[in-house]
Enzyme design. Structure first.
Site, PDB file in Angstrom:
ATOM      1  N   GLY A 104     -14.847 -25.653 -76.629  1.00  0.00           N
ATOM      2  CA  GLY A 104     -14.054 -25.917 -76.546  1.00  0.00           C
ATOM      3  C   GLY A 104     -13.561 -26.197 -75.280  1.00  0.00           C
ATOM      4  CB  ALA A 105     -14.699 -28.936 -73.061  1.00  0.00           C
ATOM      5  CE1 TYR A 157      -8.871 -15.157 -81.199  1.00  0.00           C
ATOM      6  CE2 TYR A 157      -7.410 -14.142 -80.799  1.00  0.00           C
ATOM      7  CZ  TYR A 157      -8.062 -14.748 -80.155  1.00  0.00           C
ATOM      8  OH  TYR A 157      -8.504 -15.427 -79.140  1.00  0.00           O
ATOM      9  CB  ALA A 158      -8.808  -8.725 -83.405  1.00  0.00           C
ATOM     10  CB  ALA A 181     -13.685 -13.737 -85.237  1.00  0.00           C
ATOM     11  CE  LYS A 182     -11.715 -15.065 -79.905  1.00  0.00           C
ATOM     12  NZ  LYS A 182     -12.537 -16.055 -78.768  1.00  0.00           N
TER      13      LYS A 182
HETATM   14  N1  LIG Z   1      -5.472 -19.060 -73.691  1.00  0.00           N
HETATM   15  C1  LIG Z   1      -5.205 -17.389 -74.035  1.00  0.00           C
HETATM   16  O1  LIG Z   1      -3.812 -16.807 -73.700  1.00  0.00           O
HETATM   17  C2  LIG Z   1      -6.234 -17.377 -74.958  1.00  0.00           C
HETATM   18  C3  LIG Z   1      -6.536 -15.508 -74.298  1.00  0.00           C
HETATM   19  C4  LIG Z   1      -7.531 -14.934 -75.470  1.00  0.00           C
HETATM   20  C5  LIG Z   1      -9.141 -14.872 -75.228  1.00  0.00           C
HETATM   21  N2  LIG Z   1      -8.523 -16.892 -75.580  1.00  0.00           N
HETATM   22  C6  LIG Z   1      -9.895 -18.191 -76.093  1.00  0.00           C
HETATM   23  O2  LIG Z   1     -10.197 -18.420 -75.204  1.00  0.00           O
HETATM   24  C7  LIG Z   1     -10.655 -19.957 -75.719  1.00  0.00           C
HETATM   25  C8  LIG Z   1      -9.754 -21.329 -75.261  1.00  0.00           C
HETATM   26  O3  LIG Z   1      -8.522 -20.884 -75.548  1.00  0.00           O
HETATM   27  P1  LIG Z   1      -7.291 -22.175 -75.366  1.00  0.00           P
HETATM   28  O4  LIG Z   1      -6.289 -20.879 -75.106  1.00  0.00           O
HETATM   29  O5  LIG Z   1      -8.033 -22.888 -74.428  1.00  0.00           O
HETATM   30  O6  LIG Z   1      -7.505 -22.953 -76.649  1.00  0.00           O
HETATM   31  P2  LIG Z   1      -6.964 -24.223 -77.073  1.00  0.00           P
HETATM   32  O7  LIG Z   1      -6.102 -24.536 -78.688  1.00  0.00           O
HETATM   33  O8  LIG Z   1      -5.762 -25.164 -76.302  1.00  0.00           O
HETATM   34  O9  LIG Z   1      -8.657 -24.740 -77.003  1.00  0.00           O
HETATM   35  C9  LIG Z   1      -9.508 -24.366 -78.165  1.00  0.00           C
HETATM   36  C10 LIG Z   1     -10.297 -26.119 -77.994  1.00  0.00           C
HETATM   37  O10 LIG Z   1     -11.206 -25.625 -78.819  1.00  0.00           O
HETATM   38  C11 LIG Z   1     -11.283 -26.255 -79.823  1.00  0.00           C
HETATM   39  N3  LIG Z   1     -11.828 -26.285 -81.492  1.00  0.00           N
HETATM   40  C12 LIG Z   1     -11.557 -24.906 -81.966  1.00  0.00           C
HETATM   41  N4  LIG Z   1     -12.018 -25.028 -83.487  1.00  0.00           N
HETATM   42  C13 LIG Z   1     -13.785 -25.668 -83.360  1.00  0.00           C
HETATM   43  C14 LIG Z   1     -14.629 -26.381 -84.098  1.00  0.00           C
HETATM   44  N5  LIG Z   1     -14.642 -25.896 -85.248  1.00  0.00           N
HETATM   45  N6  LIG Z   1     -15.218 -27.056 -83.158  1.00  0.00           N
HETATM   46  C15 LIG Z   1     -14.334 -27.416 -81.952  1.00  0.00           C
HETATM   47  N7  LIG Z   1     -14.009 -27.292 -81.476  1.00  0.00           N
HETATM   48  C16 LIG Z   1     -13.160 -26.439 -81.825  1.00  0.00           C
HETATM   49  C17 LIG Z   1     -10.132 -26.815 -80.418  1.00  0.00           C
HETATM   50  O11 LIG Z   1     -10.711 -28.349 -80.447  1.00  0.00           O
HETATM   51  C18 LIG Z   1      -9.427 -26.680 -79.017  1.00  0.00           C
HETATM   52  O12 LIG Z   1     -10.193 -28.028 -78.032  1.00  0.00           O
HETATM   53  C19 LIG Z   1     -10.579 -19.539 -77.064  1.00  0.00           C
HETATM   54  O13 LIG Z   1     -11.529 -18.952 -77.965  1.00  0.00           O
HETATM   55  C20 LIG Z   1      -9.627 -18.118 -77.074  1.00  0.00           C
HETATM   56  O14 LIG Z   1      -9.326 -17.295 -78.705  1.00  0.00           O
HETATM   57  C21 LIG Z   1      -7.713 -17.418 -74.643  1.00  0.00           C
END
Ligand SMILES: NC(=O)c1ccc[n+]([C@@H]2O[C@H](COP(=O)([O-])OP(=O)(O)OC[C@H]3O[C@@H](n4cnc5c(N)ncnc54)[C@H](O)[C@@H]3O)[C@@H](O)[C@H]2O)c1
Length: 249
Positions: A12-13, A157-158, A160-161
């Site tokens: 998810g970089a 989502y909950a 899965a997490k």
């Molecule tokens: N942003 C928040 O407030 C928040 C809060 C709690 C948890 N999270 C978790 O933190 C993590 C990052 O969140 P974020 O805000 O950066 O989200 P984001 O959507 O900006 O980034 C997620 C990244 O994951 C990649 N991705 C998704 N499915 C994929 C797949 N099948 N294969 C390859 N890449 C895939 C996407 O392309 C994206 O670049 C996630 O797991 C999210 O659930 C975020």
């Protein structure tokens, strides 16, 4: 916290948090390989990482695909001879009232948020076990801890997490004696660019549920990842760390 010479994978970089995590790991001296669906985003992140004088790899892949992940992780292990740090950050939520949720929404959420963690960890762990050193940091969500009061209708989502939390604890026990730690962040709402779309009313609703009345700062989350990857965290494993301003108390 010096990570010079360490080799990190961040999934998810290309995302809002992943790119900040990659940047902080690189600033601490680690080489960073990004895995994500978004090839253009990965290339930008790799350029940013190289500005810290470390190596970067951009490896686009659909992380729900076991064979594709095996090949992607193999590219990193072949290039660098191993992986020291794995941050499982790929994921993302979808909301649907449970009584209307389709099987496809359910399956997609489990695949995106839990199966990705299995696939990448399964591909990387053998190299960590072989070198008897590894740091795995999973990113779950406070939705798995508090039932998603911050974001309604996020049951899939909950779930899965929550699976990521269970995986973290069970794997932490399984690999502890092999020198591999497995920890998990459970972030609350982060101040990522997507939050800019909040109406003032929505922002107030969120803050009213957070004792500190602060959204999480991605830089702070990334520094927590760096800490868990650092030598100072050698005896910390199986921890689920809420980064939520006290929301889950
Ligand atoms: N942003 C928040 O407030 C928040 C809060 C709690 C948890 N999270 C978790 O933190 C993590 C990052 O969140 P974020 O805000 O950066 O989200 P984001 O959507 O900006 O980034 C997620 C990244 O994951 C990649 N991705 C998704 N499915 C994929 C797949 N099948 N294969 C390859 N890449 C895939 C996407 O392309 C994206 O670049 C996630 O797991 C999210 O659930 C975020």
């Amino acid at each position: 916290m010096n990570l010079a010479g360490k080799r990190a994978i961040v999934t998810g970089a290309a995302g809002a948090l992943g790119r900040v995590i990659a940047d902080h790991l690189a600033a601490a001296g680690a080489d960073v390989a990004g895995l994500d669906l978004n090839a253009d985003g990965l290339a930008t992140v790799a350029d940013q990482v190289r500005k810290h004088g470390v190596e970067a790899l951009a490896v686009p892949a659909d992380l729900t695909d076991f064979a594709a992940v095996d090949a992607a992780a193999g590219r990193v292990v072949d290039a660098w001879g191993g992986v020291d740090i794995l941050v499982n950050g790929a994921g993302g939520g979808a909301v649907a009232p449970f009584h209307e949720m389709t099987a496809q929404v359910w399956a997609t959420q489990i695949d995106r948020n839990l199966t990705t963690v299995f696939n990448v960890t399964r591909a990387v762990l053998p190299s960590m076990l072989a070198q008897r050193h590894g740091r795995i940091v999973n990113i779950a969500s406070i939705a798995a801890v508090s039932g998603g009061r911050l974001v309604r209708n996020a049951t899939a989502y909950a779930a899965a997490k929550a699976g990521v939390i269970g995986l973290t604890k069970a794997l932490a026990i399984e690999v502890a004696e092999a020198g591999v730690t497995v920890n998990c962040l459970a972030p609350g709402a982060q101040a990522t660019p997507g939050r800019d779309r909040d109406t003032p009313q929505r922002r107030e609703e969120l803050l009213a549920q957070i004792p500190t009345r602060l959204l999480g700062e991605p830089d702070h989350l990334a520094e927590t990842v760096v800490f868990l990857a650092s030598p100072a965290a050698v005896n910390i494993t199986g921890v689920i760390l809420p980064l939520d301003g006290g929301h889950s108390i």
